[in-house]
Design a protein around this motif. Structure first.
Motif, PDB file in Angstrom:
ATOM      1  N   VAL A   1      53.616  27.728  41.608  1.00 43.85           N
ATOM      2  CA  VAL A   1      53.521  29.133  42.036  1.00 43.85           C
ATOM      3  C   VAL A   1      52.741  29.936  41.001  1.00 43.85           C
ATOM      4  O   VAL A   1      51.847  30.721  41.347  1.00 43.85           O
ATOM      5  CB  VAL A   1      54.927  29.752  42.267  1.00 43.85           C
ATOM      6  N   ALA A   2      53.049  29.731  39.733  1.00 47.42           N
ATOM      7  CA  ALA A   2      52.329  30.441  38.668  1.00 47.42           C
ATOM      8  C   ALA A   2      50.857  30.031  38.641  1.00 47.42           C
ATOM      9  O   ALA A   2      49.976  30.858  38.418  1.00 47.42           O
ATOM     10  CB  ALA A   2      52.992  30.179  37.324  1.00 47.42           C
ATOM     11  N   LYS A   3      50.581  28.752  38.891  1.00 50.81           N
ATOM     12  CA  LYS A   3      49.200  28.272  38.904  1.00 50.81           C
ATOM     13  C   LYS A   3      48.420  28.901  40.052  1.00 50.81           C
ATOM     14  O   LYS A   3      47.288  29.375  39.860  1.00 50.81           O
ATOM     15  CB  LYS A   3      49.159  26.748  39.001  1.00 50.81           C
ATOM     16  N   LEU A   4      49.007  28.904  41.246  1.00 51.05           N
ATOM     17  CA  LEU A   4      48.303  29.484  42.391  1.00 51.05           C
ATOM     18  C   LEU A   4      48.141  30.990  42.207  1.00 51.05           C
ATOM     19  O   LEU A   4      47.086  31.551  42.524  1.00 51.05           O
ATOM     20  CB  LEU A   4      49.029  29.172  43.710  1.00 51.05           C
ATOM     21  N   SER A   5      49.144  31.655  41.673  1.00 49.57           N
ATOM     22  CA  SER A   5      49.056  33.093  41.413  1.00 49.57           C
ATOM     23  C   SER A   5      47.926  33.392  40.432  1.00 49.57           C
ATOM     24  O   SER A   5      47.133  34.315  40.631  1.00 49.57           O
ATOM     25  CB  SER A   5      50.384  33.626  40.859  1.00 49.57           C
ATOM     26  N   THR A   6      47.834  32.592  39.379  1.00 48.84           N
ATOM     27  CA  THR A   6      46.769  32.754  38.384  1.00 48.84           C
ATOM     28  C   THR A   6      45.406  32.529  39.026  1.00 48.84           C
ATOM     29  O   THR A   6      44.457  33.287  38.796  1.00 48.84           O
ATOM     30  CB  THR A   6      46.983  31.763  37.217  1.00 48.84           C
ATOM     31  N   PHE A   7      45.303  31.487  39.831  1.00 48.68           N
ATOM     32  CA  PHE A   7      44.060  31.167  40.531  1.00 48.68           C
ATOM     33  C   PHE A   7      43.619  32.347  41.396  1.00 48.68           C
ATOM     34  O   PHE A   7      42.473  32.790  41.330  1.00 48.68           O
ATOM     35  CB  PHE A   7      44.257  29.912  41.390  1.00 48.68           C
ATOM     36  N   VAL A   8      44.532  32.876  42.206  1.00 47.65           N
ATOM     37  CA  VAL A   8      44.203  33.983  43.114  1.00 47.65           C
ATOM     38  C   VAL A   8      43.797  35.222  42.313  1.00 47.65           C
ATOM     39  O   VAL A   8      42.788  35.865  42.623  1.00 47.65           O
ATOM     40  CB  VAL A   8      45.389  34.295  44.053  1.00 47.65           C
ATOM     41  N   ARG A   9      44.566  35.560  41.292  1.00 47.29           N
ATOM     42  CA  ARG A   9      44.243  36.756  40.483  1.00 47.29           C
ATOM     43  C   ARG A   9      42.846  36.653  39.876  1.00 47.29           C
ATOM     44  O   ARG A   9      42.067  37.606  39.925  1.00 47.29           O
ATOM     45  CB  ARG A   9      45.274  36.931  39.365  1.00 47.29           C
ATOM     46  N   LEU A  10      42.544  35.498  39.307  1.00 48.23           N
ATOM     47  CA  LEU A  10      41.251  35.345  38.650  1.00 48.23           C
ATOM     48  C   LEU A  10      40.106  35.366  39.658  1.00 48.23           C
ATOM     49  O   LEU A  10      39.069  36.004  39.422  1.00 48.23           O
ATOM     50  CB  LEU A  10      41.239  34.052  37.840  1.00 48.23           C
ATOM     51  N   GLN A  11      40.288  34.711  40.787  1.00 49.82           N
ATOM     52  CA  GLN A  11      39.247  34.727  41.819  1.00 49.82           C
ATOM     53  C   GLN A  11      38.940  36.170  42.248  1.00 49.82           C
ATOM     54  O   GLN A  11      37.784  36.557  42.388  1.00 49.82           O
ATOM     55  CB  GLN A  11      39.690  33.918  43.037  1.00 49.82           C
ATOM     56  N   LEU A  12      39.985  36.963  42.456  1.00 52.77           N
ATOM     57  CA  LEU A  12      39.784  38.338  42.927  1.00 52.77           C
ATOM     58  C   LEU A  12      39.235  39.242  41.825  1.00 52.77           C
ATOM     59  O   LEU A  12      38.431  40.132  42.098  1.00 52.77           O
ATOM     60  CB  LEU A  12      41.077  38.899  43.511  1.00 52.77           C
ATOM     61  N   ARG A  13      39.636  39.013  40.588  1.00 52.70           N
ATOM     62  CA  ARG A  13      39.074  39.797  39.468  1.00 52.70           C
ATOM     63  C   ARG A  13      37.570  39.554  39.376  1.00 52.70           C
ATOM     64  O   ARG A  13      36.791  40.484  39.185  1.00 52.70           O
ATOM     65  CB  ARG A  13      39.731  39.413  38.150  1.00 52.70           C
ATOM     66  N   VAL A  14      37.182  38.304  39.486  1.00 59.03           N
ATOM     67  CA  VAL A  14      35.760  37.980  39.412  1.00 59.03           C
ATOM     68  C   VAL A  14      35.011  38.580  40.599  1.00 59.03           C
ATOM     69  O   VAL A  14      33.915  39.117  40.449  1.00 59.03           O
ATOM     70  CB  VAL A  14      35.557  36.451  39.307  1.00 59.03           C
ATOM     71  N   LEU A  15      35.600  38.509  41.775  1.00 61.36           N
ATOM     72  CA  LEU A  15      34.974  39.113  42.955  1.00 61.36           C
ATOM     73  C   LEU A  15      34.777  40.614  42.741  1.00 61.36           C
ATOM     74  O   LEU A  15      33.748  41.169  43.118  1.00 61.36           O
ATOM     75  CB  LEU A  15      35.837  38.862  44.199  1.00 61.36           C
ATOM     76  N   ALA A  16      35.751  41.273  42.124  1.00 58.33           N
ATOM     77  CA  ALA A  16      35.645  42.714  41.869  1.00 58.33           C
ATOM     78  C   ALA A  16      34.570  43.023  40.832  1.00 58.33           C
ATOM     79  O   ALA A  16      33.929  44.072  40.897  1.00 58.33           O
ATOM     80  CB  ALA A  16      36.994  43.260  41.402  1.00 58.33           C
TER      81      ALA A  16
END
Length: 197
Positions: A89-104
């Motif tokens: 869960v922490a890994k997927l959460s980290t993955f999603v956060r980083l993907q969206l930060r980069v997109l922003a």
């Protein structure tokens, strides 16, 4: 003879690329891909047009080199961030956060627009840099929801994380938008924290 930046030709090349990529990053953010020109990037980077053409013969080669450089650094950053998480869960959460930060942070055209702006071979080169990112997601899903088919989940997660609408919000709302997306993805794949004994 053009002035060499740094102590060696290799250092000069790295410094020129770094300057050019810094300028390109800013111009993509401020103006968008269509408004970028080699002459404009060269001028802002403090390079002559001829020097610029020695490194990047056209706008397409500049964009491909930039995306390859950014993707390499991003994969390293993503791998390190996910490695610090201790649960799926922490890994997927980290993955999603980083993907969206980069997109922003970046304003490259979305995949379909980029595909139409580049020759097929150049687009394939850029697309290949998504393979390690997809591989990272595949590993997270295999650990967190081994009963689900990753070939079904990955395109759905990728589509959800590729929507600029998620991050095109006022800066003060970005954190909330990203956390909402994290909750959405976790629920969508059926991943939840296991209660501690």
């Amino acid at each position: 003879m053009p002035k060499i930046i740094g102590r060696s030709l290799e250092e000069h090349r790295r410094e020129v690329r770094s300057r050019v990529f810094d300028v390109l990053r800013g111009q993509l953010y401020e103006r968008g891909f269509d408004a970028v020109t080699l002459a404009g990037v060269a001028a802002e980077a403090g390079l002559g047009r001829t020097a610029m053409y020695n490194h990047f013969p056209d706008k397409e080669s500049l964009l491909v080199a930039f995306v390859e450089d950014e993707a390499t650094r991003y994969v390293e950053r993503l791998t390190a961030a996910v490695a610090t998480a201790d649960t799926p869960v922490a890994k997927l959460s980290t993955f999603v956060r980083l993907q969206l930060r980069v997109l922003a942070e970046y304003h490259l055209p979305p995949g379909t627009a980029l595909a139409s702006a580049l020759a097929p071979a150049a687009y394939r080169r850029i697309s290949a840099h998504a393979d390690p990112i997809t591989g990272q997601l595949r590993e997270i899903l295999a650990e967190g929801v081994p009963e689900e088919d990753p070939d079904v989940l990955i395109p759905m997660i990728t589509a959800a994380l590729g929507s600029r609408q998620v991050v095109d919000v006022p800066p003060e709302r970005l954190d909330d938008a990203i956390e909402g997306a994290v909750r959405f993805v976790l629920r969508a794949v059926g991943m939840t924290e296991k209660p501690k004994d």
